[in-house]
Scaffold this motif. Structure first.
Motif, short mmCIF file in Angstrom:
data_model
loop_
_atom_site.label_atom_id
_atom_site.label_comp_id
_atom_site.label_asym_id
_atom_site.label_seq_id
_atom_site.Cartn_x
_atom_site.Cartn_y
_atom_site.Cartn_z
N VAL A 168 0.98 -1.25 -0.04
CA VAL A 168 0.31 -0.10 0.00
C VAL A 168 0.91 1.25 -0.08
CG1 VAL A 168 -1.68 1.27 1.24
CG2 VAL A 168 -1.93 -1.35 1.11
N CYS A 169 1.99 1.42 0.83
CA CYS A 169 2.77 2.49 0.90
C CYS A 169 3.51 2.49 -0.44
CB CYS A 169 3.78 2.17 1.67
SG CYS A 169 3.21 2.20 3.57
N GLY A 170 3.93 1.59 -1.22
CA GLY A 170 4.32 1.52 -2.68
C GLY A 170 3.56 2.29 -3.38
N PHE A 171 2.14 2.12 -3.28
CA PHE A 171 1.17 2.25 -4.32
C PHE A 171 1.04 3.64 -4.03
CE2 PHE A 171 -3.32 3.44 -5.01
CZ PHE A 171 -3.31 3.23 -6.05
N LEU A 172 0.82 4.21 -2.80
CA LEU A 172 0.63 5.78 -2.51
C LEU A 172 1.63 6.50 -2.83
CD1 LEU A 172 -1.04 5.29 1.01
CD2 LEU A 172 -2.01 5.90 -1.00
N VAL A 173 2.99 6.00 -2.66
CA VAL A 173 3.92 7.08 -3.34
C VAL A 173 3.94 6.93 -4.83
CG1 VAL A 173 6.67 6.82 -3.69
CG2 VAL A 173 5.60 6.59 -1.35
N GLY A 174 3.58 5.84 -5.42
CA GLY A 174 3.58 5.94 -6.84
C GLY A 174 2.54 6.65 -7.55
N ALA A 175 1.35 6.73 -6.84
CA ALA A 175 0.45 7.51 -7.00
C ALA A 175 0.70 9.14 -6.88
CB ALA A 175 -0.92 7.14 -6.17
N ALA A 176 1.63 9.50 -5.80
CA ALA A 176 2.01 10.64 -5.69
C ALA A 176 2.90 11.15 -6.86
CB ALA A 176 2.61 10.98 -4.38
N TRP A 177 3.82 10.57 -7.30
CA TRP A 177 4.60 10.72 -8.38
C TRP A 177 3.89 10.77 -9.63
CZ3 TRP A 177 9.42 12.12 -8.31
CH2 TRP A 177 10.23 11.94 -7.32
N SER A 178 2.78 9.94 -9.77
CA SER A 178 2.00 9.98 -11.04
C SER A 178 1.07 11.17 -10.95
CB SER A 178 1.09 8.67 -11.17
OG SER A 178 1.74 7.37 -11.28
N GLY A 179 0.55 11.62 -9.95
CA GLY A 179 -0.15 12.73 -10.09
C GLY A 179 0.68 13.94 -10.21
N GLY A 180 1.67 14.03 -9.67
CA GLY A 180 2.70 15.27 -9.88
C GLY A 180 3.06 15.32 -11.40
N LEU A 181 3.18 14.14 -12.06
CA LEU A 181 3.44 13.98 -13.46
C LEU A 181 2.23 14.37 -14.47
CD1 LEU A 181 5.37 12.83 -15.81
CD2 LEU A 181 4.41 10.67 -15.62
N LEU A 182 1.00 14.06 -14.05
CA LEU A 182 -0.09 14.54 -14.89
C LEU A 182 -0.29 16.24 -14.63
CD1 LEU A 182 -2.63 11.51 -13.88
CD2 LEU A 182 -1.39 11.99 -16.31
N HIS A 183 -0.18 16.43 -13.39
CA HIS A 183 -0.40 17.87 -13.22
C HIS A 183 0.70 18.71 -13.91
CE1 HIS A 183 -0.53 21.94 -11.14
NE2 HIS A 183 0.87 21.71 -11.03
N SER A 184 1.99 18.28 -13.99
CA SER A 184 3.09 19.14 -14.64
C SER A 184 2.77 18.91 -16.21
CB SER A 184 4.42 18.69 -14.26
OG SER A 184 4.55 17.50 -14.63
#
Length: 309
Positions: free
Chosen positions: A138-154
């Protein structure tokens, strides 16, 4: 964009045209950036090398330190280098690239801070199920989701800027490229793109802040049933997190959650969320934490012992 743009480079005005002031800026920001690299880098290495810091809180903290190190590195090295030059310039392609990475790491940091608030909520409000809920997967998924969210935003921000033609002038009153100053250089109607940029950045800030606020409202409510010692430890951890959130969210909200206009104070405000927050993060979140300090001492002790051998 390049087919309809006459501008090939962007000139920064920076903080001052005075050579003396620029030398002072060089020294100050060089020292600050060095401290950021050493402080956040030490946290990342300590968490990775210490078995005693294997809890999700330290797992997220190591990624927060890594993101803040990268975030500061998007703007600080060029500011330091430019302070030695009379003409501060960046190519148009480099400018858009800087905007992309600035919002990539900035967006990722916002999502990581939100994830860390959720982690504190589970740890304090559901302590018996904490290990089960916040497992490694779950922790790995949440970190991956944070990076993915930042990528989509930028990607969204950079794509919108990429659509604009730039015919001149090519001077911005800032020390790095960001969406609002660059929008002023476009030689077309930017109303719709400005609105989309505000929606893109503002929605992330509003939603993340709402999740953060809700998490801490529930946490404070649940602390009433804890012992005095339990409340003290929980509030200490939450206070550190809220301090970092405040240092980052407040100046970011001032810049990005308003119409696309630039103000003279924006440069000073930008220093807070691009330099000051990464500088203070190791002090606020880690160096006052006994477990982290002990782990750092053990890590340094092992290095000294290895070198003596």
């Amino acid at each position: 964009m390049t087919a309809t743009s006459n501008v090939t480079e962007i000139i920064f005005l920076g903080f001052s045209q005075s050579q003396h002031v620029q030398k002072v800026i060089f020294v100050i920001f060089l020292l600050m950036y060095t401290a950021i690299v050493l402080g956040n880098g030490l946290i990342v290495v300590t968490v990775m090398a210490s078995k005693g810091l294997s809890s999700p809180m330290y797992f997220f903290l190591s990624y927060l330190s890594l993101v803040e190190l990268c975030y500061c590195s998007v703007t600080a090295p060029k500011l330091i280098f430019d302070s030695l030059l009379k003409r501060k310039v960046i190519s148009l392609q480099g400018c858009i690239t800087q905007i992309f990475f600035l919002h990539f790491f900035g967006g990722t940091e916002i999502f990581l801070l939100t994830v860390m608030a959720y982690d504190r909520y589970v740890a304090i409000c559901k302590p018996l199920h904490y290990v089960t809920i916040m497992n490694r997967r779950v922790c790995g998924f949440l970190v991956g989701a944070a990076w993915s969210g930042g990528l989509l935003h930028s990607a969204g921000q950079a794509f919108l800027i990429f659509q604009l033609p730039f015919c001149g002038p090519n001077i911005i009153d800032h020390y790095f490229c960001d969406v609002h100053p660059v929008l002023k250089l476009a030689c077309s109607d930017t109303f719709l793109i400005s609105l989309l940029i505000i929606i893109n950045g503002g929605s992330i800030s509003v939603i993340s802040f709402a999740v953060l606020l809700a998490s801490y409202v529930v946490i404070l409510h649940s602390l009433r049933s804890h012992t005095a010692e339990g409340r003290r430890r929980a509030l200490s951890t939450c206070a550190s997190h809220l301090a970092v959130v405040g240092l980052f969210f407040i100046p970011c909200s001032f810049v990005y959650m308003r119409p696309c206009i630039t103000l003279p104070v924006d440069k000073i405000v930008a220093v807070f969320y691009t330099v000051v927050t990464p500088l203070l993060n190791p002090i606020i979140y880690s160096f006052r934490n006994t477990e982290v300090k002990n782990a750092m001492r053990r890590l340094v002790g092992r290095k000294i012992t290895w070198e003596e051998k």
